[in-house]
Every structure is written in structure tokens, then in C-alpha cells.
Design an enzyme around this catalytic site. Structure first.
Site, PDB file in Angstrom:
ATOM      1  N   HIS A 217      -8.231   6.819  13.181  1.00  0.00           N
ATOM      2  CA  HIS A 217      -7.847   7.606  12.052  1.00  0.00           C
ATOM      3  C   HIS A 217      -8.918   8.885  12.241  1.00  0.00           C
ATOM      4  CE1 HIS A 217      -6.267   5.535   8.449  1.00  0.00           C
ATOM      5  NE2 HIS A 217      -5.438   5.400   9.550  1.00  0.00           N
TER       6      HIS A 217
ATOM      7  N   ARG B 204      -8.489  -8.541   3.951  1.00  0.00           N
ATOM      8  CA  ARG B 204      -7.565  -7.649   4.373  1.00  0.00           C
ATOM      9  C   ARG B 204      -8.037  -6.318   5.149  1.00  0.00           C
ATOM     10  NH1 ARG B 204      -2.411  -5.180   0.619  1.00  0.00           N
ATOM     11  NH2 ARG B 204      -1.614  -3.731   2.161  1.00  0.00           N
TER      12      ARG B 204
ATOM     13  N   LYS C 186       0.890  -1.275   0.097  1.00  0.00           N
ATOM     14  CA  LYS C 186      -0.012  -0.017   0.087  1.00  0.00           C
ATOM     15  C   LYS C 186       0.740   1.227  -0.105  1.00  0.00           C
ATOM     16  CE  LYS C 186      -4.402  -1.264   2.325  1.00  0.00           C
ATOM     17  NZ  LYS C 186      -5.160  -1.080   3.514  1.00  0.00           N
TER      18      LYS C 186
ATOM     19  N   LYS D 110       0.614 -10.815   8.465  1.00  0.00           N
ATOM     20  CA  LYS D 110       0.352  -9.912   7.415  1.00  0.00           C
ATOM     21  C   LYS D 110       0.604 -10.731   5.791  1.00  0.00           C
ATOM     22  CE  LYS D 110       0.040  -5.256   5.904  1.00  0.00           C
ATOM     23  NZ  LYS D 110       0.317  -3.972   5.974  1.00  0.00           N
TER      24      LYS D 110
HETATM   25  N1  GLY Z   1      -1.773  -1.132   7.139  1.00  0.00           N
HETATM   26  C1  GLY Z   1      -3.215  -1.797   6.624  1.00  0.00           C
HETATM   27  C2  GLY Z   1      -2.664  -2.668   5.313  1.00  0.00           C
HETATM   28  O1  GLY Z   1      -1.438  -2.938   4.783  1.00  0.00           O
HETATM   29  O2  GLY Z   1      -3.697  -3.304   4.836  1.00  0.00           O
END
Ligand code: GLY
Length: 337
Positions: A239, A228, A136, A214
Site C-alpha cells: 500500500h 484475518r 469488507k 479465505k
Molecule cells: N483483502 C483482505 C481481507 O479481506 O481481509
């Protein structure tokens, strides 16, 4: 410690985790070309120098640290620098720094000449456990965090746990908040380490375990169509709080810590709060609920007046819930000081 392969077809890449890995940049990365090293001014010069020294033709771009500089102006500076220095599509960008450096350098690489190679050398716990994995990239625009960006996987990530050993404890805890988030939603064993174990003594293992967790999520859902989204646990309210406060009041992981607390069942909330407190992360803070709700209404995860959120009913488990803004507002007193 070793190499973790992120399997994403033609966009697969290795994450090398090794003490001293930063100093191996010259043989781990293909730097036999023009290389733009992107850092913020909080990163020790010495780290970027290692990459500059190993590059055939190194160029450097250092921007001022802080979320306010994760902006279109900084992106413009990076891209303009590359044009002026004659970068072509065979050249590359290397981020050396925290999540903001990685997000901005990665985004610049994603759009320069329609996409060039990007390497990431994350130097904070936050970027090592989370933002360096999964491709991302983004900048903030129009007051909305990460509102403009792209998925652009790095060619390789170098993680050197030695570089985080010199960080101030508050910065380390800030990064560990994201690891704790993954443990709380996905891995009850890892969470028990946060609850009762020697967290700092197991920092390397926590970094590695978080990346492995992750990896599984990103490989199954690279473009965040479903699973995800679990990584956004705590981020809707987090946020919102981050956007509502003057820049720099709280770190990102501190806001996520607050954001997780209302989004779990009453039965597990005490354990979450205890784990956060052990790290010195906040569990209550004084904030303007209207401003938080206003920021949440601009969240990328909202559709009309419904917001896609993640809820933890028991440790290591998660469920997705669509909530109205008023439902979220009703939870804010739980973390109001
Ligand atoms: N930080 C969340 C993601 O990479 O989806």
C-alpha cells in the site's frame, strides 16, 4: 465449481462459482425490486445489462475506473442517485465489476437507509479470489486507502470464470498475486502450483481454492481482530508503494507482490521471487523510499510508531510481527530497482 457457503450466522451467504453464472443472475438473485447496478467504465456494458434486464426496476451507475475514483465524491453520486430514484430499504445494490466497484457499491449498500441488500458479481481475478469474500467495503479518504468503510456481507456472490478469460494477462496476474499471497502464507501445496505448475491452465481451481482458504479465515475472524490480519501479508509495504506512485503506475496486486518480498525469510525469498516472475509480476521497482514510509505511517495497521505486519518464515506458515517504521525502511532496498 459449485457453491461455497460462507458461514457467518445471520450474515451467511453463498458464493456460486459456475461458468455462465453471470447469465443466471435473474434466478440466482432476488431482483424483483429496485436494483442499482454499479460498475466502472472498464466493465463491458453487456455484463451490467444482464442484471438490468432481469431486474423489476433497474437503475445504473457507471463511474470512471481507477483508484482515484474510489472516493467520497463517487459514493455521494451513488447514494444521491438512490435517493432520487426513490430506493427504500427493501431495494438492493448489485456490483458488477472489479474490487473498486464491489467496495464502493457494498459501502453504499451498508449505509443507505442504515443498510440494504448487496449482491456482488466480481468480474476480475482480483475481486473473484479476494475482495468479493468477507464483506469488507470501503472508500479512500484523505489520501489513505480504504480509510472509511464498513463490514457489510453480500447476500450472494456470483463468480463466472468465463468473464475473466477475456482479461489482459497483466490483469489476470494482478489478481493472481492475491491468490499467491494466500498460498505462500497458508497452503504450501497451492504455492507449489504457482512455483512449478500450469497456473493459467488451473485458473478455475486456483480461484476456488483461494475462496476456500479465505472462507476459513473470514469465518474464524470476520471483523479482523486477529487471524484475518494474515491477509494483509505484503500490504503494508505494498500500500505504501501504491500510495507513493502516480495513480495507475502499478496495479494493486503488483504492489502487493513487491510488498511480500521483504517480509519473508531469506531461505524462502528466492522461491517467492520465482513464483512472481513466472506470472510476470514485478520483484523490483524504482520508488521514493521517503514517500513510501510517509504513506506507511498513515496505514490503518499502525499504532503509534509500531506497525502490525505479517512475516513468512517458511512456505505455508506465517507469524505476526510488530515493527517500527525504521525497521521497514531498512528492508526497502531489497525491492528497489
Ligand atoms: N483483502 C483482505 C481481507 O479481506 O481481509
Amino acid at each position: 465449481m459449485g457453491v461455497i457457503r460462507i458461514d457467518l450466522g445471520k450474515d451467511s451467504y453463498d458464493i456460486v462459482i459456475r461458468r455462465g453464472a453471470l447469465y443466471d443472475a435473474g434466478f440466482e438473485l432476488d431482483l424483483d425490486r429496485k436494483v442499482l447496478v454499479v460498475s466502472d467504465d472498464g466493465v463491458p456494458d453487456e455484463y451490467g445489462d444482464v442484471v438490468m434486464d432481469a431486474a423489476r426496476e433497474g437503475f445504473r451507475m457507471v463511474f470512471r475506473a481507477g483508484e482515484a475514483n474510489k472516493s467520497i465524491d463517487t459514493l455521494n453520486e451513488i447514494l444521491t442517485h438512490m435517493v432520487r430514484c426513490g430506493f427504500d430499504r427493501h431495494d438492493c445494490v448489485v456490483a458488477v465489476g472489479g474490487g473498486i466497484s464491489g467496495d464502493m457499491a457494498g459501502f453504499a449498500a451498508s449505509c443507505y437507509m442504515r443498510g440494504i441488500d448487496f449482491y456482488n458479481i466480481p468480474t476480475t481475478v482480483l475481486s473473484q479470489v479476494d475482495s468479493s469474500v468477507g464483506g469488507k467495503t470501503a472508500i479512500n479518504l484523505g489520501g489513505v486507502k480504504n480509510s472509511v468503510g464498513a463490514f457489510h456481507q453480500p447476500k450472494k456472490v456470483l463468480i463466472d470464470p468465463d468473464v475473466v478469460s477475456t482479461l489482459p494477462p497483466r490483469q489476470v496476474a494482478n489478481g493472481l498475486a492475491e491468490a499467491l499471497k494466500m498460498a505462500f502464507t497458508f497452503d504450501a501445496d497451492l504455492f507449489s502450483l504457482f512455483l512449478e505448475g500450469d497456473v493459467i491452465g488451473n485458473l478455475d481451481a486456483i480461484i476456488e481454492k483461494s475462496i476456500l482458504l479465505k472462507k476459513v479465515i473470514v469465518q474464524l475472524d470476520e471483523h479482523e481482530k486477529g487471524l484475518r490480519k494474515v491477509l494483509n501479508f505484503g500490504h503494508t509495504i505494498g500500500h505504501g508503494i501504491e500510495a507513493s506512485l502516480p495513480a495507475g503506475t502499478l496495479f494493486h496486486g503488483e504492489c502487493v507482490s513487491l510488498g511480500m518480498i521483504p517480509m519473508c525469510s531469506e531461505s524462502v525469498r528466492p522461491a517467492l521471487e520465482k513464483a512472481l516472475e513466472r506470472l510476470g509480476l514485478p520483484t523490483r521497482f524504482s520508488f521514493d523510499e521517503d514517500a513510501v514510509c510517509e504513506a506507511i505511517s498513515h496505514d490503518k495497521k499502525s499504532t503509534g510508531d509500531r506497525i502490525s505486519t505479517v512475516f513468512v518464515p517458511e512456505i505455508g506458515k506465517y507469524e505476526f510481527r510488530d515493527m517500527g517504521l525504521n525497521d521497514i525502511r531498512a528492508l526497502l532496498p531489497l525491492i528497489q530497482k
